[in-house]
Design a protein around this motif. Structure first.
Motif, mmCIF file in Angstrom:
data_model
loop_
_atom_site.group_PDB
_atom_site.id
_atom_site.type_symbol
_atom_site.label_atom_id
_atom_site.label_comp_id
_atom_site.label_asym_id
_atom_site.label_seq_id
_atom_site.Cartn_x
_atom_site.Cartn_y
_atom_site.Cartn_z
ATOM 1 N N MET A 1 0.842 -1.199 0.000
ATOM 2 C CA MET A 1 0.000 0.000 0.000
ATOM 3 C C MET A 1 0.876 1.249 0.000
ATOM 4 N N PRO A 2 0.817 2.072 -1.048
ATOM 5 C CA PRO A 2 1.669 3.260 -1.067
ATOM 6 C C PRO A 2 1.232 4.276 -0.013
ATOM 7 N N LYS A 3 2.190 5.061 0.417
ATOM 8 C CA LYS A 3 1.878 6.064 1.432
ATOM 9 C C LYS A 3 1.912 7.461 0.808
ATOM 10 N N VAL A 4 0.884 8.236 1.091
ATOM 11 C CA VAL A 4 0.812 9.605 0.577
ATOM 12 C C VAL A 4 1.127 10.575 1.710
ATOM 13 N N SER A 5 2.099 11.437 1.501
ATOM 14 C CA SER A 5 2.405 12.472 2.502
ATOM 15 C C SER A 5 1.877 13.808 2.004
#
Ligand code: UDP
Ligand code: MG
Length: 315
Positions: A1-5
């Motif tokens: 799951m990619p992480k969005v900052s």
């Protein structure tokens, strides 16, 4: 799951922050990504910091960096980028002028693998004073003519980019930062999304007309050397013209003798040339001043308080 900052520069945004947090949070929960907020309190003098402390207390997705004073939006974005660790990085204004509803589409565009960054621009400048819009348009015309870096009219700082691009932006550590130019300069495959201009949710704009004019001049000086060439080409032209004038005067003297006349025109020319010289010196001074600031290598920001572990506090 990619992480969005999500990096959010905040300067006196206590009224808009709760709206921003709930609306953007709701949108992000609807995506299949992990996410984090990095709020950067840019030396606010209102209750922004306490709002952030409170949000951080109730939600582990919220982190904040708080500056020791107001360093400006550019520094705030830089601090966020220096401290980010998501796979995708977004910069958003706190006043909801950057619609969070665009985020799912932006994430999908990056997931497709076709693009490294999704940038946004507003289609119009509705709700903005007409004089301001007019000057803004002239500015983009001018800078695109005199600079190699492409700058899009109406472009917002709101964009989602891959980590690689964010790292490239961080590597440009110049003190005088002009993000619109920096994003263009680093390149990468960028998709442009257009949206209708949204007016600020609450609070007030931090940009006066003169602050914008200064910002525009900064942009030109940081991304173009054209003003310097104007000075040297202007100087050459003046020399040429004065040479022919000299010839003319000598010939006239030989043919007609020399009745003393033309005091007024002489003074006008002296003043004109004096003014032109000062103007050109001023242009050079601007570049020297920028160079001077760069050579001092002062930090871009100083973080006085944060709840992020291992954060870069001074850079
Ligand atoms: N901002 C900041 N430092 C400043 C000025 C502004 O961090 O010195 C932030 C502000 O809180 C907002 C964003 O930059 O999140 C854009 O500012 P604003 O909405 O006032 O600009 P506008 O949208 O009117 O161009
Ligand atoms: Mg705004």
């Amino acid at each position: 799951m990619p992480k969005v900052s999500i990096i959010v520069p905040c300067y006196n945004e206590q009224e808009s922050l709760p709206f921003f947090y709930s609306e953007t949070g709701a949108v992000l929960q609807g995506t299949n990504c992990d996410y984090e907020f990095i709020f950067v309190d840019d030396g606010s003098t209102d209750g922004t910091l306490s709002v952030l402390r409170q949000l951080a207390g109730q939600d582990a997705h919220v982190t904040y960096l708080s500056f020791s004073r107001n360093f400006g939006k550019e520094a705030a974005m830089y601090a966020g980028l220096c401290n980010v660790d998501g796979d995708y990085v977004a910069v958003m204004d706190a006043d909801l002028q950057d619609p969070p509803a665009l985020l799912p589409q932006m994430i999908a565009l990056l997931e497709s693998g076709e693009y490294d960054s999704v940038a946004t621009r507003r289609k119009d400048r509705n709700g903005e004073p007409p004089v301001r819009s007019w000057f803004a348009r002239r500015f983009y015309r001018l800078i695109n003519r005199i600079s190699d870096t492409d700058m899009v009219d109406g472009a917002r700082d709101f964009r989602l980019m891959r980590r690689e691009m964010a790292d490239a932006v961080v590597s440009m550590s110049e003190y005088n930062r002009f993000s619109k130019g920096i994003f263009g300069w680093v390149g990468f495959r960028t998709y442009w999304l257009s949206f209708d201009n949204v007016e600020r949710a609450a609070g007030q704009t931090k940009w006066s007309f003169w602050k914008l004019v200064k910002y525009a001049i900064d942009g030109i000086i940081n991304f173009s050397q054209a003003p310097l060439s104007i000075a040297s080409w202007g100087g050459m032209l003046m020399t040429l013209v004065s040479f022919f004038l000299l010839l003319f005067i000598i010939v006239r003297r030989l043919i007609f003798g020399d009745p003393v006349a033309g005091w007024a025109s002489t003074i006008c020319i002296i003043i004109f040339i004096g003014g032109l010289q000062l103007f050109c010196l001023g242009i050079m001074g601007q570049y020297i001043a920028k160079t001077y600031m760069e050579t001092k290598r002062r930090p871009h920001f100083i973080i006085a308080e944060t709840n992020r572990e291992d954060s870069t506090r001074i850079r």
